[in-house]
Design an enzyme around this catalytic site. Structure first.
Site, PDB file in Angstrom:
ATOM      1  N   SER A  95       0.830  -1.218   0.000  1.00 47.38           N
ATOM      2  CA  SER A  95       0.000   0.000   0.000  1.00 47.38           C
ATOM      3  C   SER A  95       0.857   1.258   0.000  1.00 47.38           C
ATOM      4  O   SER A  95       0.491   2.278  -0.594  1.00 47.38           O
ATOM      5  CB  SER A  95      -0.924   0.019   1.224  1.00 47.38           C
ATOM      6  OG  SER A  95      -1.841  -1.040   1.164  1.00 47.38           O
ATOM      7  N   GLY A  97       4.057   1.338  -1.231  1.00 52.50           N
ATOM      8  CA  GLY A  97       4.696   1.347  -2.550  1.00 52.50           C
ATOM      9  C   GLY A  97       3.784   1.896  -3.629  1.00 52.50           C
ATOM     10  O   GLY A  97       4.234   2.578  -4.555  1.00 52.50           O
ATOM     11  N   ARG A  98       2.505   1.614  -3.516  1.00 46.80           N
ATOM     12  CA  ARG A  98       1.535   2.092  -4.517  1.00 46.80           C
ATOM     13  C   ARG A  98       1.321   3.595  -4.448  1.00 46.80           C
ATOM     14  O   ARG A  98       0.734   4.182  -5.356  1.00 46.80           O
ATOM     15  CB  ARG A  98       0.219   1.343  -4.348  1.00 46.80           C
ATOM     16  CG  ARG A  98       0.351  -0.105  -4.755  1.00 46.80           C
ATOM     17  CD  ARG A  98      -0.859  -0.920  -4.439  1.00 46.80           C
ATOM     18  NE  ARG A  98      -0.559  -2.317  -4.752  1.00 46.80           N
ATOM     19  CZ  ARG A  98      -1.264  -3.338  -4.348  1.00 46.80           C
ATOM     20  NH1 ARG A  98      -2.343  -3.144  -3.604  1.00 46.80           N
ATOM     21  NH2 ARG A  98      -0.918  -4.566  -4.674  1.00 46.80           N
ATOM     22  N   LEU A 120      15.146   3.653   8.513  1.00 46.92           N
ATOM     23  CA  LEU A 120      14.496   3.585   7.201  1.00 46.92           C
ATOM     24  C   LEU A 120      15.124   4.623   6.281  1.00 46.92           C
ATOM     25  O   LEU A 120      15.327   5.770   6.679  1.00 46.92           O
ATOM     26  CB  LEU A 120      12.993   3.842   7.349  1.00 46.92           C
ATOM     27  CG  LEU A 120      12.259   2.936   8.345  1.00 46.92           C
ATOM     28  CD1 LEU A 120      10.811   3.386   8.500  1.00 46.92           C
ATOM     29  CD2 LEU A 120      12.333   1.481   7.902  1.00 46.92           C
ATOM     30  N   GLU A 121      15.432   4.223   5.068  1.00 48.71           N
ATOM     31  CA  GLU A 121      16.002   5.116   4.048  1.00 48.71           C
ATOM     32  C   GLU A 121      14.858   5.486   3.116  1.00 48.71           C
ATOM     33  O   GLU A 121      14.631   4.843   2.105  1.00 48.71           O
ATOM     34  CB  GLU A 121      17.110   4.394   3.298  1.00 48.71           C
ATOM     35  CG  GLU A 121      18.192   3.848   4.211  1.00 48.71           C
ATOM     36  CD  GLU A 121      18.643   2.463   3.801  1.00 48.71           C
ATOM     37  OE1 GLU A 121      17.956   1.798   3.008  1.00 48.71           O
ATOM     38  OE2 GLU A 121      19.697   2.035   4.279  1.00 48.71           O
TER      39      GLU A 121
END
Length: 173
Positions: A95, A97-98, A120-121
Protein backbone atom coordinates in the site's frame (compact mmCIF):
# COMPACT_ATOMS: atom_id res chain seq x y z
CA UNK A 1 11.90 -20.87 5.02
CA UNK A 2 9.86 -17.84 6.04
CA UNK A 3 7.98 -17.98 9.34
CA UNK A 4 4.20 -17.79 9.30
CA UNK A 5 2.38 -15.20 11.36
CA UNK A 6 1.36 -17.91 13.81
CA UNK A 7 5.00 -18.97 14.18
CA UNK A 8 6.07 -15.34 14.70
CA UNK A 9 3.43 -15.04 17.44
CA UNK A 10 4.65 -18.28 19.03
CA UNK A 11 8.28 -17.05 19.14
CA UNK A 12 7.52 -13.60 20.60
CA UNK A 13 9.49 -13.23 23.83
CA UNK A 14 11.99 -15.90 22.80
CA UNK A 15 13.69 -15.71 19.38
CA UNK A 16 11.72 -12.57 18.49
CA UNK A 17 11.23 -9.45 20.59
CA UNK A 18 9.13 -6.55 19.24
CA UNK A 19 8.54 -3.56 21.52
CA UNK A 20 5.81 -2.39 21.64
CA UNK A 21 3.96 -5.43 20.29
CA UNK A 22 0.34 -5.59 19.11
CA UNK A 23 -1.30 -8.68 17.68
CA UNK A 24 -3.27 -6.32 15.38
CA UNK A 25 -0.06 -5.74 13.36
CA UNK A 26 0.52 -9.46 12.76
CA UNK A 27 0.04 -10.70 9.17
CA UNK A 28 -0.05 -14.22 7.66
CA UNK A 29 3.77 -14.22 7.27
CA UNK A 30 5.03 -10.86 8.62
CA UNK A 31 4.51 -8.14 11.20
CA UNK A 32 3.81 -4.49 10.33
CA UNK A 33 6.13 -1.83 11.78
CA UNK A 34 5.17 1.83 12.14
CA UNK A 35 6.90 5.09 11.21
CA UNK A 36 8.25 7.13 14.13
CA UNK A 37 7.57 10.88 14.11
CA UNK A 38 11.23 11.91 13.69
CA UNK A 39 13.16 12.10 10.42
CA UNK A 40 16.70 13.20 9.57
CA UNK A 41 17.76 14.95 6.36
CA UNK A 42 21.38 15.45 5.35
CA UNK A 43 22.25 19.15 5.28
CA UNK A 44 25.48 19.29 3.23
CA UNK A 45 25.82 17.92 -0.28
CA UNK A 46 27.63 16.16 -1.72
CA UNK A 47 27.75 13.46 0.94
CA UNK A 48 31.22 12.07 1.66
CA UNK A 49 31.67 8.36 2.45
CA UNK A 50 34.88 9.03 4.41
CA UNK A 51 33.40 11.40 7.00
CA UNK A 52 30.33 11.86 9.17
CA UNK A 53 27.68 13.84 7.28
CA UNK A 54 25.61 16.38 9.24
CA UNK A 55 21.83 16.06 9.29
CA UNK A 56 18.93 18.05 10.68
CA UNK A 57 15.94 16.66 12.53
CA UNK A 58 12.39 17.02 11.24
CA UNK A 59 9.28 16.12 13.22
CA UNK A 60 6.22 14.77 11.41
CA UNK A 61 3.21 16.58 12.90
CA UNK A 62 -0.14 14.83 13.36
CA UNK A 63 -1.38 16.91 10.40
CA UNK A 64 1.29 15.29 8.18
CA UNK A 65 4.55 16.27 6.49
CA UNK A 66 5.09 16.68 2.76
CA UNK A 67 7.98 14.54 1.48
CA UNK A 68 9.55 15.64 -1.80
CA UNK A 69 11.25 13.59 -4.53
CA UNK A 70 15.04 13.81 -4.77
CA UNK A 71 15.57 13.94 -1.00
CA UNK A 72 16.67 11.05 1.20
CA UNK A 73 14.81 11.06 4.50
CA UNK A 74 16.19 8.87 7.26
CA UNK A 75 13.45 7.63 9.54
CA UNK A 76 13.01 4.82 11.97
CA UNK A 77 10.49 2.33 13.12
CA UNK A 78 8.44 3.13 16.18
CA UNK A 79 9.09 -0.45 17.32
CA UNK A 80 12.46 -1.83 18.35
CA UNK A 81 13.19 -5.45 17.52
CA UNK A 82 15.57 -8.14 18.68
CA UNK A 83 16.06 -11.41 16.82
CA UNK A 84 17.90 -14.61 17.72
CA UNK A 85 18.32 -17.79 15.64
CA UNK A 86 16.51 -16.15 12.68
CA UNK A 87 17.33 -13.65 9.92
CA UNK A 88 15.05 -10.57 10.05
CA UNK A 89 14.17 -8.88 6.76
CA UNK A 90 12.31 -5.64 6.16
CA UNK A 91 10.17 -4.64 3.18
CA UNK A 92 7.80 -1.81 2.48
CA UNK A 93 4.08 -2.54 2.50
CA UNK A 94 2.49 -2.74 -0.94
CA UNK A 95 0.00 0.00 0.00
CA UNK A 96 2.94 2.32 0.69
CA UNK A 97 4.70 1.35 -2.55
CA UNK A 98 1.54 2.09 -4.52
CA UNK A 99 1.79 5.67 -3.28
CA UNK A 100 5.37 5.91 -4.58
CA UNK A 101 7.13 5.65 -1.22
CA UNK A 102 10.23 3.51 -0.69
CA UNK A 103 11.24 2.62 2.87
CA UNK A 104 14.74 1.38 2.15
CA UNK A 105 17.40 1.78 -0.50
CA UNK A 106 19.51 -1.30 0.28
CA UNK A 107 19.19 -2.02 3.99
CA UNK A 108 16.29 -4.45 4.15
CA UNK A 109 18.44 -7.26 5.50
CA UNK A 110 19.09 -7.68 9.21
CA UNK A 111 21.66 -9.83 10.95
CA UNK A 112 21.01 -12.60 13.44
CA UNK A 113 21.26 -11.01 16.88
CA UNK A 114 20.47 -7.45 15.75
CA UNK A 115 18.61 -5.43 18.34
CA UNK A 116 17.37 -1.89 18.03
CA UNK A 117 15.22 0.32 15.85
CA UNK A 118 15.30 -0.12 12.08
CA UNK A 119 16.61 2.96 10.30
CA UNK A 120 14.50 3.58 7.20
CA UNK A 121 16.00 5.12 4.05
CA UNK A 122 12.86 6.84 2.82
CA UNK A 123 12.36 8.38 -0.60
CA UNK A 124 9.31 9.21 -2.67
CA UNK A 125 8.92 9.28 -6.43
CA UNK A 126 6.20 11.93 -6.25
CA UNK A 127 5.22 14.39 -3.50
CA UNK A 128 3.55 12.53 -0.62
CA UNK A 129 2.17 13.60 2.75
CA UNK A 130 3.15 11.16 5.51
CA UNK A 131 1.89 10.79 9.07
CA UNK A 132 3.48 9.52 12.29
CA UNK A 133 2.52 6.04 13.42
CA UNK A 134 1.53 4.75 9.97
CA UNK A 135 2.37 1.09 9.31
CA UNK A 136 4.92 1.61 6.52
CA UNK A 137 6.87 -1.64 6.46
CA UNK A 138 6.79 -5.26 7.47
CA UNK A 139 9.36 -7.47 9.11
CA UNK A 140 9.57 -11.15 8.28
CA UNK A 141 11.88 -13.91 9.41
CA UNK A 142 13.96 -16.58 7.68
CA UNK A 143 15.24 -19.71 9.38
CA UNK A 144 18.95 -20.57 9.23
CA UNK A 145 21.02 -23.65 8.51
CA UNK A 146 24.44 -24.19 10.06
CA UNK A 147 26.24 -22.78 13.06
CA UNK A 148 24.90 -19.39 14.12
CA UNK A 149 27.13 -16.42 14.94
CA UNK A 150 25.20 -13.41 16.21
CA UNK A 151 25.78 -9.83 15.08
CA UNK A 152 27.96 -7.95 17.55
CA UNK A 153 29.14 -4.87 15.62
CA UNK A 154 29.15 -1.72 17.69
CA UNK A 155 28.29 0.40 14.66
CA UNK A 156 24.52 -0.03 14.63
CA UNK A 157 23.76 -2.50 17.44
CA UNK A 158 21.44 -1.42 20.29
CA UNK A 159 20.75 1.95 18.65
CA UNK A 160 18.41 4.39 20.35
CA UNK A 161 17.14 6.21 17.28
CA UNK A 162 17.78 7.12 13.67
CA UNK A 163 21.35 6.59 12.57
CA UNK A 164 23.09 8.31 9.71
CA UNK A 165 25.64 6.31 7.73
CA UNK A 166 28.71 5.22 9.67
CA UNK A 167 30.52 3.96 6.59
CA UNK A 168 33.35 6.38 7.42
CA UNK A 169 34.34 4.04 10.27
CA UNK A 170 35.24 1.38 7.70
CA UNK A 171 37.97 3.71 6.39
CA UNK A 172 39.47 3.96 9.89
CA UNK A 173 40.40 0.26 9.98
Amino acid sequence: MILTGKEIQKRIGNDIVITPYSEKQLNPNSYNLRLHEELLVYTELPLDMKKPNPAEKLVIPESGLLLKPGILYLGRTLESTETHNLVPMLEGRSSIGRLGMLVHVTAGFGDVGFKGFWTLEISVIQPLIVYPGVEVCQIFYHTLEGQITEYTSGKYQANRGIQTSMLYKDFEK
